[in-house]
Design a protein around this motif. Sequence first.
Motif, short mmCIF file in Angstrom:
data_model
loop_
_atom_site.label_atom_id
_atom_site.label_comp_id
_atom_site.label_asym_id
_atom_site.label_seq_id
_atom_site.Cartn_x
_atom_site.Cartn_y
_atom_site.Cartn_z
N ARG A 74 -25.58 132.78 -12.47
CA ARG A 74 -25.46 131.86 -13.40
C ARG A 74 -26.09 130.70 -12.72
NH1 ARG A 74 -27.19 129.80 -16.94
NH2 ARG A 74 -26.07 128.13 -18.51
N SER A 75 -25.81 130.32 -11.70
CA SER A 75 -26.36 129.05 -10.94
C SER A 75 -27.66 129.13 -10.48
CB SER A 75 -25.58 129.01 -9.44
OG SER A 75 -26.05 127.90 -8.82
N PHE A 76 -28.19 130.39 -10.26
CA PHE A 76 -29.64 130.60 -10.06
C PHE A 76 -30.31 130.48 -11.46
CE2 PHE A 76 -29.07 133.17 -6.09
CZ PHE A 76 -29.72 132.49 -5.32
N VAL A 77 -29.83 130.90 -12.71
CA VAL A 77 -30.43 130.69 -13.94
C VAL A 77 -30.44 129.51 -14.24
CG1 VAL A 77 -29.96 131.37 -16.23
CG2 VAL A 77 -29.87 133.30 -14.77
N ALA A 78 -29.23 128.70 -14.09
CA ALA A 78 -29.31 127.19 -14.49
C ALA A 78 -30.29 126.47 -13.72
CB ALA A 78 -28.24 126.42 -14.00
N SER A 79 -30.31 126.78 -12.23
CA SER A 79 -31.57 126.25 -11.34
C SER A 79 -32.93 126.43 -11.86
CB SER A 79 -31.52 126.91 -10.00
OG SER A 79 -30.30 126.37 -9.36
N CYS A 80 -33.40 127.77 -12.49
CA CYS A 80 -34.44 128.01 -12.97
C CYS A 80 -34.49 127.30 -14.15
CB CYS A 80 -34.39 129.42 -13.28
SG CYS A 80 -34.77 130.47 -12.04
N GLN A 81 -33.77 127.08 -15.12
CA GLN A 81 -33.89 126.41 -16.40
C GLN A 81 -34.10 124.89 -16.01
OE1 GLN A 81 -30.20 127.49 -18.26
NE2 GLN A 81 -31.08 129.18 -19.27
N ARG A 82 -33.67 124.44 -15.03
CA ARG A 82 -33.57 122.87 -14.85
C ARG A 82 -34.93 122.71 -14.24
NH1 ARG A 82 -30.35 122.11 -10.49
NH2 ARG A 82 -32.04 122.39 -9.00
N VAL A 83 -35.84 123.34 -13.58
CA VAL A 83 -36.99 123.19 -13.09
C VAL A 83 -38.08 124.02 -14.20
CG1 VAL A 83 -36.58 122.65 -10.99
CG2 VAL A 83 -36.94 125.03 -11.42
N ASP A 116 -39.10 130.57 -15.48
CA ASP A 116 -38.53 131.77 -16.40
C ASP A 116 -37.78 132.52 -15.23
OD1 ASP A 116 -37.99 133.75 -18.05
OD2 ASP A 116 -39.72 134.75 -17.32
N PRO A 117 -36.39 132.49 -15.48
CA PRO A 117 -35.10 133.26 -14.82
C PRO A 117 -35.73 134.75 -14.36
CG PRO A 117 -34.16 131.73 -16.41
CD PRO A 117 -35.60 131.93 -16.70
N ASN A 118 -36.45 135.40 -15.51
CA ASN A 118 -36.43 136.61 -15.19
C ASN A 118 -37.72 136.85 -14.23
OD1 ASN A 118 -34.56 137.72 -16.86
ND2 ASN A 118 -35.60 137.37 -18.69
N ALA A 119 -38.50 136.21 -14.55
CA ALA A 119 -39.80 136.23 -13.55
C ALA A 119 -39.51 135.89 -12.14
CB ALA A 119 -40.95 135.32 -14.35
N TRP A 120 -38.72 134.86 -12.32
CA TRP A 120 -38.26 134.33 -10.85
C TRP A 120 -37.47 135.32 -9.96
CZ3 TRP A 120 -33.44 133.68 -8.87
CH2 TRP A 120 -33.39 133.16 -7.29
N PHE A 121 -36.38 136.05 -10.86
CA PHE A 121 -35.64 137.07 -10.33
C PHE A 121 -36.53 138.22 -9.59
CE2 PHE A 121 -31.58 135.54 -12.30
CZ PHE A 121 -30.96 135.30 -11.20
N LYS A 122 -37.42 138.62 -10.45
CA LYS A 122 -38.33 139.73 -10.39
C LYS A 122 -39.12 139.51 -9.22
CE LYS A 122 -41.92 142.80 -11.90
NZ LYS A 122 -42.71 143.21 -13.26
N ASP A 123 -39.85 138.22 -9.04
CA ASP A 123 -40.65 137.80 -7.94
C ASP A 123 -39.72 137.90 -6.74
OD1 ASP A 123 -43.10 136.82 -6.71
OD2 ASP A 123 -42.01 135.05 -6.51
N ALA A 124 -38.67 136.85 -6.50
CA ALA A 124 -37.81 136.92 -5.63
C ALA A 124 -37.01 138.18 -4.84
CB ALA A 124 -36.68 136.02 -5.76
N LEU A 125 -36.79 138.93 -5.68
CA LEU A 125 -36.28 140.37 -5.28
C LEU A 125 -37.38 141.33 -4.82
CD1 LEU A 125 -33.62 140.99 -8.29
CD2 LEU A 125 -33.39 140.17 -5.73
N THR A 126 -38.53 141.26 -5.31
CA THR A 126 -39.58 141.99 -4.43
C THR A 126 -40.13 141.55 -3.27
OG1 THR A 126 -41.22 141.09 -5.90
CG2 THR A 126 -40.32 142.94 -6.85
N ARG A 127 -39.99 140.27 -3.10
CA ARG A 127 -40.52 139.64 -1.74
C ARG A 127 -39.40 139.33 -0.79
NH1 ARG A 127 -43.34 134.48 -3.98
NH2 ARG A 127 -43.69 134.04 -1.69
N ILE A 128 -38.08 139.35 -1.06
CA ILE A 128 -37.39 139.10 -0.21
C ILE A 128 -36.81 140.00 0.86
CG2 ILE A 128 -35.11 140.07 -1.35
CD1 ILE A 128 -33.64 137.33 -0.76
N ALA A 129 -37.29 141.17 0.84
CA ALA A 129 -36.90 142.17 1.93
C ALA A 129 -38.15 142.11 3.04
CB ALA A 129 -37.10 143.71 1.39
#
Length: 135
Positions: free
Chosen positions: A90-99, A102-115
Amino acid sequence: MRQRQSRPVLDKLQGYLMDIQTEVLPKSPEGRAVRYTLKNWTALNRYCEDGDLEIDNNRTERSIRGVAVGRHNWIFFGSDQGGHTAAVLRSFVASCQRVEVDPNAWFKDALTRIATYPISRLAELLPHNRKLAQA
């Protein structure tokens, strides 16, 4: 402009509330509303004195609506760890909304790149840094 246009309306409203205060039953819904308004009169009028203040708090109310609507659901996570995970997400979603990311696009991008991302640069994957990189 607020002093010129809003102040006379607010002064008239205050006079009206003062007049009817003795006419309404103190514990009635109307009496409570009049008492509450007069008790908070300074705060209600503060926007007339400071042009940086919003006239209403709609933006704040919209920002907390998701939490308020779901508050009864937040207790059913099955475990303390589930509640912790939900709070982080929820904190990540709120952070995305504040700036405005798009939370879904951010999650997908971050999770594919983080490893494969260097641990020393993980902060670059946070929503506010992604917004800066896209701008």
